[in-house]
Design an enzyme around this catalytic site. Sequence first.
Site, short mmCIF file in Angstrom:
data_model
loop_
_atom_site.label_atom_id
_atom_site.label_comp_id
_atom_site.label_asym_id
_atom_site.label_seq_id
_atom_site.Cartn_x
_atom_site.Cartn_y
_atom_site.Cartn_z
N CYS A 113 0.82 -1.22 0.00
CA CYS A 113 0.00 0.00 0.00
C CYS A 113 0.85 1.27 0.00
O CYS A 113 0.40 2.33 -0.42
CB CYS A 113 -0.93 0.01 1.20
N HIS A 258 -4.35 6.81 1.50
CA HIS A 258 -4.47 5.49 0.87
C HIS A 258 -5.87 4.94 1.19
O HIS A 258 -6.34 5.03 2.33
CB HIS A 258 -3.39 4.56 1.41
N ASN A 288 -9.91 -1.42 -2.12
CA ASN A 288 -8.50 -1.12 -1.83
C ASN A 288 -7.65 -1.65 -2.98
O ASN A 288 -7.57 -2.87 -3.19
CB ASN A 288 -8.13 -1.80 -0.50
O1 UT7 Z 1 -4.37 -1.39 2.87
C1 UT7 Z 1 -3.98 -1.78 4.14
C2 UT7 Z 1 -4.47 -3.12 4.39
N1 UT7 Z 1 -5.74 -3.33 4.93
C3 UT7 Z 1 -6.41 -2.56 5.82
O2 UT7 Z 1 -6.06 -1.46 6.14
C4 UT7 Z 1 -7.62 -3.16 6.44
C5 UT7 Z 1 -7.67 -2.88 7.92
N2 UT7 Z 1 -8.72 -3.64 8.59
C6 UT7 Z 1 -10.02 -3.49 8.32
O3 UT7 Z 1 -10.37 -2.71 7.46
C7 UT7 Z 1 -11.02 -4.26 9.14
O4 UT7 Z 1 -10.36 -4.91 10.18
C8 UT7 Z 1 -11.85 -5.28 8.33
C9 UT7 Z 1 -12.78 -4.55 7.37
C10 UT7 Z 1 -10.93 -6.20 7.53
C11 UT7 Z 1 -12.69 -6.14 9.24
O5 UT7 Z 1 -13.54 -5.32 10.01
P1 UT7 Z 1 -13.62 -5.51 11.59
O6 UT7 Z 1 -14.61 -4.56 12.06
O7 UT7 Z 1 -12.23 -5.42 12.14
O8 UT7 Z 1 -14.19 -6.98 11.72
P2 UT7 Z 1 -13.56 -8.28 12.43
O9 UT7 Z 1 -12.39 -8.79 11.67
O10 UT7 Z 1 -13.37 -8.00 13.89
O11 UT7 Z 1 -14.74 -9.30 12.28
C12 UT7 Z 1 -16.02 -9.08 12.89
C13 UT7 Z 1 -16.95 -10.20 12.46
C14 UT7 Z 1 -16.36 -11.58 12.62
O12 UT7 Z 1 -17.40 -12.45 13.02
P3 UT7 Z 1 -17.58 -12.84 14.58
O13 UT7 Z 1 -16.29 -13.49 14.97
O14 UT7 Z 1 -17.82 -11.54 15.29
O15 UT7 Z 1 -18.75 -13.75 14.55
C15 UT7 Z 1 -15.94 -11.95 11.22
O16 UT7 Z 1 -15.94 -13.34 10.99
O17 UT7 Z 1 -17.26 -10.04 11.06
C16 UT7 Z 1 -17.00 -11.30 10.40
N3 UT7 Z 1 -16.61 -11.00 9.02
C17 UT7 Z 1 -17.49 -10.85 8.04
N4 UT7 Z 1 -18.82 -10.93 7.99
C18 UT7 Z 1 -19.42 -10.70 6.82
C19 UT7 Z 1 -15.36 -10.82 8.54
N5 UT7 Z 1 -15.43 -10.54 7.23
C20 UT7 Z 1 -16.74 -10.55 6.89
C21 UT7 Z 1 -17.42 -10.35 5.68
N6 UT7 Z 1 -18.77 -10.42 5.71
N7 UT7 Z 1 -16.78 -10.04 4.54
#
Ligand code: UT7
Length: 331
Positions: A113, A258, A288
Amino acid sequence: MPRTAIAAIGTFVPERVVTNADLTRLMETSDEWITQRTGIQERRWVEPGVGAADLAEAATRQALDRAGWRPGDIEAIVFASLSPDHMFPGDGCFLNARLGLPGVPALDVRNQCSGFLYGLSVADAWIRTGTYRRVLLVGAEVHSTGLDVSTRGRDVAVIFGDGAGAALLEATDDPDRGVLAVRLHADGRHARDLWTDAPGSVYSPRSRVEDIASGATYPHMEGQKVFKHAIVRMPEVVREVLAAAGHGTADLKLLVPHQANLRIAEAVQRSLELRDDQVFNNIQRYGNTTAASIPLCLAEGAEARGLRRGDLVALAAFGAGFTWAGALLRW
Ligand code: UT7
């Protein structure tokens, strides 16, 4: 000493639009989850057989048209990508061939990134030291062919999109134009918090059937950890480049962060106490696109916000490595 000015930016995204609703047919997810957590509504995916060099060439040709340059005006290529067409050589050489530039140096940058800004720092050093006067800096990514689009990979798969942005950089003696500061950082303690494990030279053979089965060939991300670091490091590096040039946040016409997640960009904006008109985002339509995200967003932001010669613009990136970087320039 000359400064580095952006003569033109060209962009290219594949035609195929993949909406959040389309993704619900591949994995357990929902438009509501993706929109609320990331701000992304749709992204572009290539058709089979299209690689990052294809996208880069299209973006470059648009930039050349916009600048009124011929390919032969390019003295050096810097190509940032985490998704090159092949293991080696890097896409800089493939782009060199497509543009018909035998002998013109091509440097490949692997900083995810932050790749575009790492590339900018190199191009800027070349231009300021008089090594080259006209440099092509391109960020291009094809993520779609490397994503785990099953429910197992949904946290990563919904975020990433394909695209390219190409900036033509030129030496200028205009004191009111050009790059004022670039700052780069990395913290390799987090290298495995966002990475693709395999194939790799530590494995023999490099491509192993068991890695495909285990999912080691797909990107893996500690999402919350990446998020927490990003919202601290990006404002920090913006303040760093502003301070280096003797400016404050109030002087900024535009910040292009970014495009990792709309919530990250909004947190960065709050942390820097910037108004809405000082920040531009387009992740809603592209997801992204890692190394391509800043030029893609800068090109659209410059147009949408009517950037004028001399306007102060900050760029900030954070991503895998962890790496992060900032730049400050006068448009
Ligand atoms: O470019 C640099 C690289 N990337 C980034 O900067 C990304 C940085 N991180 C993020 O943007 C966020 O952490 C994410 C968007 C990837 C995830 O969001 P979050 O609010 O941190 O969610 P989480 O990983 O804590 O997951 C929450 C829940 C989980 O379920 P449980 O364990 O609470 O039942 C996940 O399994 O959401 C679930 N989950 C999804 N549900 C529906 C994870 N991905 C998905 C999905 N659809 N695509």
